[in-house]
Design an enzyme around this catalytic site. Structure first.
Site, mmCIF file in Angstrom:
data_model
loop_
_atom_site.group_PDB
_atom_site.id
_atom_site.type_symbol
_atom_site.label_atom_id
_atom_site.label_comp_id
_atom_site.label_asym_id
_atom_site.label_seq_id
_atom_site.Cartn_x
_atom_site.Cartn_y
_atom_site.Cartn_z
ATOM 1 N N ASP A 8 8.233 3.491 9.535
ATOM 2 C CA ASP A 8 8.404 4.926 9.767
ATOM 3 C C ASP A 8 8.385 5.129 11.284
ATOM 4 O O ASP A 8 8.422 4.163 12.055
ATOM 5 C CB ASP A 8 7.340 5.748 9.010
ATOM 6 C CG ASP A 8 5.942 5.612 9.592
ATOM 7 O OD1 ASP A 8 5.746 4.824 10.546
ATOM 8 O OD2 ASP A 8 5.021 6.298 9.084
ATOM 9 N N CYS A 64 3.858 0.997 9.723
ATOM 10 C CA CYS A 64 3.647 2.426 9.956
ATOM 11 C C CYS A 64 2.521 2.548 10.979
ATOM 12 O O CYS A 64 2.174 1.561 11.632
ATOM 13 C CB CYS A 64 3.393 3.188 8.660
ATOM 14 S SG CYS A 64 1.903 2.717 7.752
ATOM 15 N N THR A 66 -0.799 3.088 10.700
ATOM 16 C CA THR A 66 -1.978 2.289 10.345
ATOM 17 C C THR A 66 -1.645 1.063 9.497
ATOM 18 O O THR A 66 -2.476 0.174 9.353
ATOM 19 C CB THR A 66 -2.950 3.132 9.501
ATOM 20 O OG1 THR A 66 -2.242 3.567 8.329
ATOM 21 C CG2 THR A 66 -3.459 4.337 10.278
ATOM 22 N N HIS A 97 -3.676 -17.782 0.193
ATOM 23 C CA HIS A 97 -4.417 -17.413 -1.018
ATOM 24 C C HIS A 97 -3.694 -16.382 -1.879
ATOM 25 O O HIS A 97 -3.818 -16.408 -3.099
ATOM 26 C CB HIS A 97 -5.798 -16.835 -0.641
ATOM 27 C CG HIS A 97 -6.747 -17.872 -0.132
ATOM 28 N ND1 HIS A 97 -8.099 -17.649 0.003
ATOM 29 C CD2 HIS A 97 -6.534 -19.162 0.280
ATOM 30 C CE1 HIS A 97 -8.693 -18.745 0.482
ATOM 31 N NE2 HIS A 97 -7.764 -19.661 0.661
ATOM 32 N N HIS A 132 -5.291 -20.384 -6.866
ATOM 33 C CA HIS A 132 -4.815 -19.047 -6.496
ATOM 34 C C HIS A 132 -3.688 -18.557 -7.406
ATOM 35 O O HIS A 132 -3.473 -17.359 -7.551
ATOM 36 C CB HIS A 132 -4.358 -19.035 -5.039
ATOM 37 C CG HIS A 132 -5.437 -19.470 -4.108
ATOM 38 N ND1 HIS A 132 -6.592 -18.745 -3.914
ATOM 39 C CD2 HIS A 132 -5.569 -20.594 -3.351
ATOM 40 C CE1 HIS A 132 -7.377 -19.379 -3.067
ATOM 41 N NE2 HIS A 132 -6.795 -20.507 -2.717
#
Ligand code: RB5
Length: 141
Positions: A8, A64, A66, A97, A132
């Protein structure tokens, strides 16, 4: 490797910088936007990258402000394992993992140098498999 990328407005500048670096590293990059620093909503960009990854593109990157909005939006699909990484340790473990198929970054959280290291580590690390595999299966079916 072919990498699909989107952001964004909060990640617009970092995306441009990372695309240059990915080209230097000889990766093919498909930029799905945004294409200007004007304010946009992040969910359609997350969806566009998810569709490409589900369709077979090897790796996705979403940015973005954050990284949180992009990771929440991307992880709504059970075939997507989007990892929000803030350092090279989490980048490496998200591949080893969690077999993350999308890397999320917060452009207002990590600087360009750290982001570059995260991306390079993430792309260079293979899934470890083994125990995993079953853990991933439990949230993928
Ligand atoms: C945009 O201001 C910001 O909310 C967005 O980039 C992102 O951080 C959302 O999670």
């Amino acid at each position: 490797m072919t990498i699909v990328i989107a952001s964004d407005h909060g990640g617009f500048e970092l995306k441009a910088m990372l695309i240059k670096r990915l080209h230097q590293l000889r990766h093919l990059v498909e930029d799905l936007g945004c294409h200007s620093p004007d304010s946009v909503d992040y969910p359609p960009y997350a969806e566009a990258v998810c569709q490409k990854v589900i369709g077979g593109c090897e790796a996705g990157i979403l940015i973005c402000g954050t990284g949180i909005g992009m990771s929440i939006a991307a992880n709504r699909d059970r075939r997507i394992r989007a990892a929000l990484c803030h350092d090279e340790y989490t980048a490496r473990l998200s591949r080893e993992h969690n077999n993350a198929n999308i890397l999320c970054l917060g452009a207002r959280v990590v600087g360009p140098g750290v982001a570059e290291g995260i991306v390079e580590t993430w792309l260079a690390t293979e899934f470890a498999g083994g125990r995993h595999l079953e853990r991933i299966r439990q949230f993928s079916d």
